[in-house]
Design a protein around this motif. Sequence first.
Motif, PDB file in Angstrom:
ATOM      1  N   VAL A 226      -4.029 -14.486   0.293  1.00  0.00           N
ATOM      2  CA  VAL A 226      -3.518 -14.148  -1.044  1.00  0.00           C
ATOM      3  C   VAL A 226      -4.570 -14.445  -2.112  1.00  0.00           C
ATOM      4  O   VAL A 226      -4.780 -13.646  -3.037  1.00  0.00           O
ATOM      5  CB  VAL A 226      -2.219 -14.928  -1.338  1.00  0.00           C
ATOM      6  N   ILE A 227      -5.265 -15.587  -1.976  1.00  0.00           N
ATOM      7  CA  ILE A 227      -6.300 -15.946  -2.947  1.00  0.00           C
ATOM      8  C   ILE A 227      -7.448 -14.939  -2.920  1.00  0.00           C
ATOM      9  O   ILE A 227      -7.933 -14.499  -3.972  1.00  0.00           O
ATOM     10  CB  ILE A 227      -6.824 -17.376  -2.670  1.00  0.00           C
ATOM     11  N   THR A 229      -7.405 -11.812  -1.992  1.00  0.00           N
ATOM     12  CA  THR A 229      -6.998 -10.500  -2.521  1.00  0.00           C
ATOM     13  C   THR A 229      -6.719 -10.538  -4.021  1.00  0.00           C
ATOM     14  O   THR A 229      -6.565  -9.493  -4.652  1.00  0.00           O
ATOM     15  CB  THR A 229      -5.753  -9.982  -1.777  1.00  0.00           C
ATOM     16  N   ASN A 230      -6.636 -11.753  -4.591  1.00  0.00           N
ATOM     17  CA  ASN A 230      -6.403 -11.890  -6.036  1.00  0.00           C
ATOM     18  C   ASN A 230      -7.483 -12.748  -6.687  1.00  0.00           C
ATOM     19  O   ASN A 230      -7.233 -13.407  -7.700  1.00  0.00           O
ATOM     20  CB  ASN A 230      -5.028 -12.526  -6.285  1.00  0.00           C
ATOM     21  N   THR A 232      -9.964 -12.309  -8.507  1.00  0.00           N
ATOM     22  CA  THR A 232     -10.320 -12.084  -9.921  1.00  0.00           C
ATOM     23  C   THR A 232      -9.374 -12.820 -10.869  1.00  0.00           C
ATOM     24  O   THR A 232      -9.710 -13.067 -12.024  1.00  0.00           O
ATOM     25  CB  THR A 232     -10.322 -10.586 -10.255  1.00  0.00           C
ATOM     26  N   GLN A 233      -8.181 -13.146 -10.379  1.00  0.00           N
ATOM     27  CA  GLN A 233      -7.207 -13.851 -11.219  1.00  0.00           C
ATOM     28  C   GLN A 233      -7.401 -15.371 -11.205  1.00  0.00           C
ATOM     29  O   GLN A 233      -6.808 -16.082 -12.022  1.00  0.00           O
ATOM     30  CB  GLN A 233      -5.777 -13.558 -10.742  1.00  0.00           C
ATOM     31  N   LEU A 234      -8.228 -15.864 -10.275  1.00  0.00           N
ATOM     32  CA  LEU A 234      -8.339 -17.311 -10.078  1.00  0.00           C
ATOM     33  C   LEU A 234      -8.770 -18.066 -11.340  1.00  0.00           C
ATOM     34  O   LEU A 234      -8.133 -19.063 -11.701  1.00  0.00           O
ATOM     35  CB  LEU A 234      -9.294 -17.609  -8.924  1.00  0.00           C
ATOM     36  N   PHE A 318      -0.099 -16.243  -8.832  1.00  0.00           N
ATOM     37  CA  PHE A 318      -0.771 -14.953  -8.732  1.00  0.00           C
ATOM     38  C   PHE A 318       0.212 -13.785  -8.828  1.00  0.00           C
ATOM     39  O   PHE A 318      -0.186 -12.626  -8.818  1.00  0.00           O
ATOM     40  CB  PHE A 318      -1.549 -14.833  -7.419  1.00  0.00           C
ATOM     41  N   SER A 319       1.494 -14.078  -8.905  1.00  0.00           N
ATOM     42  CA  SER A 319       2.525 -13.041  -9.012  1.00  0.00           C
ATOM     43  C   SER A 319       3.229 -13.171 -10.362  1.00  0.00           C
ATOM     44  O   SER A 319       2.995 -14.117 -11.118  1.00  0.00           O
ATOM     45  CB  SER A 319       3.554 -13.192  -7.884  1.00  0.00           C
ATOM     46  N   ASP A 320       4.114 -12.245 -10.644  1.00  0.00           N
ATOM     47  CA  ASP A 320       4.917 -12.314 -11.866  1.00  0.00           C
ATOM     48  C   ASP A 320       6.290 -12.917 -11.598  1.00  0.00           C
ATOM     49  O   ASP A 320       7.136 -12.954 -12.485  1.00  0.00           O
ATOM     50  CB  ASP A 320       5.093 -10.910 -12.466  1.00  0.00           C
ATOM     51  N   SER A 339       5.731 -10.133  -3.048  1.00  0.00           N
ATOM     52  CA  SER A 339       4.972  -9.265  -3.961  1.00  0.00           C
ATOM     53  C   SER A 339       3.520  -9.123  -3.527  1.00  0.00           C
ATOM     54  O   SER A 339       2.840  -8.171  -3.895  1.00  0.00           O
ATOM     55  CB  SER A 339       5.033  -9.826  -5.387  1.00  0.00           C
ATOM     56  N   HIS A 340       3.032 -10.083  -2.729  1.00  0.00           N
ATOM     57  CA  HIS A 340       1.639 -10.047  -2.269  1.00  0.00           C
ATOM     58  C   HIS A 340       1.471  -9.300  -0.951  1.00  0.00           C
ATOM     59  O   HIS A 340       0.530  -8.516  -0.802  1.00  0.00           O
ATOM     60  CB  HIS A 340       1.103 -11.475  -2.095  1.00  0.00           C
TER      61      HIS A 340
END
Length: 480
Positions: A226-227, A229-230, A232-234, A318-320, A339-340
């Motif tokens: 999950v990290i 794939t996301n 850029t949000q870290l 990382f989700s809403d 959601s991931h």
Amino acid sequence: MQQILQEFIGSTNDFLWSKLLIVLLLSLGMYFTFRLRFLQVRMLKEMVRVLKEGAAARSKTDISPFQAFCISMAARVGTGNITGIAIAIALGGPGAIFWMWIIAIIGSASSFVESTLAQVYKVKDQNGFRGGPAYYMEKGLKKRWMGALFAILITLSFGIVFNSVQSNTISIAFENAFGTDRLTLGIILIIVFGAIIFGGIKRIAKLSEYIVVVLAVLYIGVAFFVILTNITQLPGVLSLIVKNAFGFEQAAGGALGAALMQGVRRGIFSNEAGMGSAPNAAATATTSHPVKQGLIQAFGVLTDTLIICTSTAFIILFSDAYHQPGLSGIALTQAALSSHIGPWASGFLAILILLFGFCALIGNYYYGETNIGFLNKNNNKMWLFIYRIGVLAMVVFGCVSKVQLVWDLADLFMGLMVVVNLIAIFLLSKVVFAALHDYMRQKKAGKDPVFYKNVLKDHDGIECWEHSEAIIDPKNKHIS
């Protein structure tokens, strides 16, 4: 009646967690950190080395240091890592995670102190070693009444209340994912769980050793995916956590307090630092020096919070999902993970929760069992039988009860345990400082440290660690 009880429990918890415990945990944690010269940082490499060294038991009847570590991790790596983190974020915001990190880093020093004490004051019976706060309160402080109070609190909280928390989360997860009837699941749980707890500590240790390691690696692997794939949000998520920790982004004046209180409360429930629970497992290990097991348990606190709890936090943030009203606990984590990686994640997490929670049931049960042994000096087997039946009944109760009351009860008993234990380890901390000094002296001399009770000025009440009890380990030719 239930409403009055819930209000009383709620007001008591507010005092414990918003005032008393935050002051005690942070002040004593910092005191131990400075007196141990930031042991949780400077001896991190030694923690890993000692854990690796203790992976094998010396005989079929021994509990190895690694197995004792796994018993404590079985209780730590339960639903607190998945459900507790979600509750902390839902109630305290993302900033609660920052305070969880702080509590883990500071608390690992407290965990080192309590687990080292458990080894120093452990006792031996026909089943092996036993120990924990009740034992060091009686033998170190010469206050059996204090040990008895703690033994009652931990038996009620871990064996009874905390196990209902675990089963509650398991049943809700399966109901959300598969529509499973919660009572039916509870009956299945107690059949399997009953077969294990009547099998003895060795079976508990072996089961924990295998399951905890596999589950932790599997869950961290999912979180790592999950990290990645996301990724850029870290930076944004890390910034969000820090800003919310100090209330910089909230208009409400209580934002800082909510984040701090939830971070401390859920952090303690997850990593158990200073609570007095892990020392019960730490005392069972056969090791050459008490400090070795203290280091292993301190490492467990860091692993639990900084890796596993943080994994859950990133999955959620990382989700809403955490913005959705009404979502909390396991339902929030399930929604976030779905959601991931898709709708199948809810079922996957339910199964993972079942296995995580089942390991925690095992660890929690053992904490109660060892303290029943402390209270039951005459070794009347009836008391242990009654305890086992009570544990199984509470597992079913947890499956069908409401979430809030179960978690409030857990917070109350946990808070009382922490207060009693922190007082004791502060009063006995000189014993730990002396044991660590002895350990470091031998390490500098190039030896594999071996502990004898006469290195302490006051060794009254210490039953083990006699010269005559030393055993030669043929593998390394050292006394252990």
